[in-house]
Design a protein around this motif. Structure first.
Motif, PDB file in Angstrom:
ATOM      1  N   LEU A   1      50.047  32.914  24.710  1.00 43.82           N
ATOM      2  CA  LEU A   1      50.037  33.682  25.952  1.00 43.82           C
ATOM      3  C   LEU A   1      49.306  35.021  25.811  1.00 43.82           C
ATOM      4  O   LEU A   1      48.492  35.388  26.669  1.00 43.82           O
ATOM      5  N   THR A   2      49.573  35.751  24.733  1.00 47.36           N
ATOM      6  CA  THR A   2      48.868  37.039  24.592  1.00 47.36           C
ATOM      7  C   THR A   2      47.366  36.794  24.426  1.00 47.36           C
ATOM      8  O   THR A   2      46.545  37.530  24.979  1.00 47.36           O
ATOM      9  N   ARG A   3      47.004  35.749  23.688  1.00 48.77           N
ATOM     10  CA  ARG A   3      45.573  35.471  23.503  1.00 48.77           C
ATOM     11  C   ARG A   3      44.916  35.045  24.824  1.00 48.77           C
ATOM     12  O   ARG A   3      43.804  35.468  25.131  1.00 48.77           O
ATOM     13  N   LEU A   4      45.626  34.206  25.575  1.00 47.72           N
ATOM     14  CA  LEU A   4      45.065  33.752  26.857  1.00 47.72           C
ATOM     15  C   LEU A   4      44.933  34.943  27.811  1.00 47.72           C
ATOM     16  O   LEU A   4      43.890  35.126  28.466  1.00 47.72           O
ATOM     17  N   HIS A   5      45.978  35.742  27.861  1.00 44.10           N
ATOM     18  CA  HIS A   5      45.947  36.935  28.716  1.00 44.10           C
ATOM     19  C   HIS A   5      44.761  37.823  28.341  1.00 44.10           C
ATOM     20  O   HIS A   5      43.994  38.268  29.198  1.00 44.10           O
ATOM     21  N   ASP A   6      44.597  38.065  27.030  1.00 40.92           N
ATOM     22  CA  ASP A   6      43.540  38.983  26.604  1.00 40.92           C
ATOM     23  C   ASP A   6      42.153  38.396  26.848  1.00 40.92           C
ATOM     24  O   ASP A   6      41.205  39.138  27.089  1.00 40.92           O
ATOM     25  N   ARG A   7      42.044  37.075  26.817  1.00 43.44           N
ATOM     26  CA  ARG A   7      40.746  36.472  27.134  1.00 43.44           C
ATOM     27  C   ARG A   7      40.465  36.546  28.634  1.00 43.44           C
ATOM     28  O   ARG A   7      39.364  36.888  29.059  1.00 43.44           O
ATOM     29  N   LEU A   8      41.491  36.256  29.434  1.00 39.42           N
ATOM     30  CA  LEU A   8      41.293  36.280  30.895  1.00 39.42           C
ATOM     31  C   LEU A   8      40.982  37.686  31.399  1.00 39.42           C
ATOM     32  O   LEU A   8      40.255  37.858  32.374  1.00 39.42           O
ATOM     33  N   PHE A   9      41.563  38.697  30.738  1.00 30.34           N
ATOM     34  CA  PHE A   9      41.378  40.074  31.215  1.00 30.34           C
ATOM     35  C   PHE A   9      40.515  40.892  30.249  1.00 30.34           C
ATOM     36  O   PHE A   9      40.676  42.102  30.147  1.00 30.34           O
ATOM     37  N   HIS A  10      39.632  40.216  29.556  1.00 31.35           N
ATOM     38  CA  HIS A  10      38.781  40.896  28.568  1.00 31.35           C
ATOM     39  C   HIS A  10      37.874  41.929  29.234  1.00 31.35           C
ATOM     40  O   HIS A  10      37.217  41.628  30.232  1.00 31.35           O
ATOM     41  N   ASP A  11      37.859  43.132  28.658  1.00 33.55           N
ATOM     42  CA  ASP A  11      36.958  44.184  29.137  1.00 33.55           C
ATOM     43  C   ASP A  11      35.685  44.122  28.293  1.00 33.55           C
ATOM     44  O   ASP A  11      35.721  44.433  27.092  1.00 33.55           O
ATOM     45  N   PRO A  12      34.553  43.746  28.871  1.00 33.62           N
ATOM     46  CA  PRO A  12      33.335  43.600  28.062  1.00 33.62           C
ATOM     47  C   PRO A  12      32.867  44.910  27.429  1.00 33.62           C
ATOM     48  O   PRO A  12      32.091  44.905  26.469  1.00 33.62           O
ATOM     49  N   GLU A  13      33.371  46.034  27.930  1.00 32.04           N
ATOM     50  CA  GLU A  13      32.998  47.342  27.346  1.00 32.04           C
ATOM     51  C   GLU A  13      33.703  47.583  26.013  1.00 32.04           C
ATOM     52  O   GLU A  13      33.236  48.363  25.190  1.00 32.04           O
ATOM     53  N   ALA A  14      34.880  46.964  25.819  1.00 29.43           N
ATOM     54  CA  ALA A  14      35.666  47.240  24.607  1.00 29.43           C
ATOM     55  C   ALA A  14      35.061  46.500  23.416  1.00 29.43           C
ATOM     56  O   ALA A  14      34.608  45.365  23.540  1.00 29.43           O
TER      57      ALA A  14
END
Ligand SMILES: Nc1ncnc2c1ncn2[C@@H]1O[C@H](COP(=O)(O)OP(=O)(O)O)[C@@H](O)[C@H]1O
Ligand SMILES: N[C@@H](CCOP(=O)(O)O)C(=O)O
Length: 309
Positions: free
Chosen positions: A277-290
Motif C-alpha cells: 500500500l505505501t509503495r502503491l500510494h507513493d507511485r500513484l502520487f509521485h512528485d516528478p520534482e522529487a
C-alpha cells in the motif's frame, strides 16, 4: 535518490553552529532511501548523517525514534546514535523541516545476502527487541491498519485497472489485520527492517539504521516484516532457505511462543499489505520534482500468495 528538500553547504554550516562538531568539510546527498532527505556530513569531528524528515515522519515522533536509537546504542546494539546540539537537543529545524544528525555507521547493505547473513540479520532483530524491552517510549504504528485505510482511500481517488483491483484485495486484508489478536509479546519494534537498513562489516551486522517507522507493536509483526523484506526473491516468490535461515536466526535469540508461530502467516499478510500500500500510494502520487525513485508494489502484493502457510 532521496532528497526532497535540498540543503546547501552554507545552510549545513549554519545548522552545524549549534553543535560541537567543528566546521563542515563536505556535504553530499545520499543516493538511497525513499522517505527522508539524507546527506553524508563530513565535519572536523568525523562523518555523520544529516536527515531532514519528510512526509510520514512527523516531528512529534522523533523523540521516540531517536530516543530508541540512543537506548539501543547504550545497550550495546549497533545503532546510529543521535548527536545532541549544545543545548542537549537531538532535533533542530533546517529549511523548514525537522532535522537531526546521527553518527555514521560503517558497513554496507547486502544486495544478495547468503543464508548465513540472513541468520545474523534475524538474530540481530531479536536482540533489538530484547534490548528495547525496557525502553519506556511509546508510539502508535504510523502505518498501522487505520493509516493504511486512509492511504487506501486516497489511492482509490486515482487508481484504475490493475491498481484498483489490488486495492480491493488490500481493503479485505486490512479488515483481517484489524481482527488479529492484540495480546502478543510487544515492545518497541523497528518496523522497517529491510536489507538496506541493516549494514554489514566484515561479515557481521555493524549497523541498524533508519528507525523512523519504529513504533510500539508486536515483536512477531516485526519479525514478519523482516521475513517479508529479506526472504523473498525480487519477483515476490519465496526464498525458502532464506526464510528458514532468518527465522532460525531470530529464534536462536528469542524463541517464538506457539501463538506467535501460528499467527506468523497472518502477520506476514499484514506486512505485505502495509508495504504494497505505501509503495502503491507513493507511485500513484509521485512528485516528478522529487529526487526519489518510487518502489514497485507488485512483489509485495505477490507475498500475499507466496507467504508459506
Ligand atoms: N547512520 C548511518 N550510517 C551510514 N549510512 C547511513 C546512515 N543512515 C543512513 N545511511 C545511508 O543512507 C541511506 C538512506 O537512509 P535511510 O535512513 O534508509 O533513508 P530513508 O529515511 O529515506 O528511508 C541508507 O541506505 C544508507 O546508505
Ligand atoms: N522499506 C520500505 C521503504 C521505506 O524505506 P527506505 O529505507 O527504503 O527508505 C519499502 O521497501 O517499501
Amino acid at each position: 535518490m532521496a532528497v526532497f528538500t535540498p540543503v546547501t553547504a552554507a545552510q549545513a554550516q549554519a545548522f552545524l553552529q549549534a553543535y560541537d562538531l567543528g566546521a563542515l568539510i563536505e556535504l553530499a546527498p545520499i543516493a538511497e532511501g525513499v522517505e527522508n532527505s539524507n546527506f553524508r556530513l563530513e565535519t572536523e569531528a568525523g562523518r555523520h548523517v544529516l536527515t531532514l524528515f519528510e512526509r510520514r515522519t512527523d516531528a512529534a515522533a522523533l523523540p521516540f525514534c531517536l530516543g530508541l536509537t540512543a537506548h539501543l546504542a547504550k545497550a550495546g546494539r549497533p545503532a546510529a546514535e543521535p548527536v545532541a546540539d549544545g543545548s542537549g537537543n537531538w532535533i533542530g529545524t533546517l529549511n523548514g523541516r525537522p532535522a537531526a544528525i546521527v553518527k555514521w555507521v560503517e558497513g554496507v547493505w547486502l544486495r544478495a545476502p547468503a543464508d548465513a547473513d540472513q541468520a545474523k540479520a534475524g538474530a540481530e532483530l531479536a536482540r533489538l527487541h530484547i534490548a528495547a524491552a525496557d525502553y519506556p517510549g511509546r508510539r502508535a504504528n504510523p502505518v498501522g491498519p487505520d493509516a493504511c485505510q486512509a492511504l487506501l482511500d486516497r489511492c482509490r481517488t486515482v487508481a484504475k485497472g490493475h491498481d484498483a483491483a489490488m486495492l480491493d484485495v488490500l481493503a479485505r486484508e486490512i479488515g483481517v489485520w484489524r481482527a488479529l489478536p492484540a495480546d502478543l509479546p510487544s515492545g518497541a519494534i523497528h518496523a522497517d527492517y529491510f536489507p538496506d537498513n541493516v549494514l554489514f562489516d566484515q561479515g557481521e551486522v555493524s549497523g541498524v539504521i533508519d528507525v523512523y517507522f519504529a513504533c510500539t507493536g508486536a515483536w512477531a509483526y516485526d519479525l514478519a516484516i523482516g521475513l517479508a523484506a529479506w526472504a523473498f526473491n525480487a519477483d515476490g516468490s519465496l526464498g525458502r532457505s532464506a526464510f528458514e535461515a532468518f527465522l532460525s536466526g531470530y529464534e536462536s535469540v528469542r524463541p517464538l511462543r506457539p501463538d506467535e508461530r501460528d499467527l506468523l502467516p497472518a502477520l506476514g499478510r499484514a506486512a505485505a499489505t502495509r508495504f504494497t500500500l505505501t509503495r502503491l500510494h507513493d507511485r500513484l502520487f509521485h512528485d516528478p520534482e522529487a529526487l526519489v525513485t518510487p518502489k514497485d508494489p507488485a512483489p509485495f502484493f505477490r507475498r500475499l500468495e507466496t507467504w508459506p502457510a
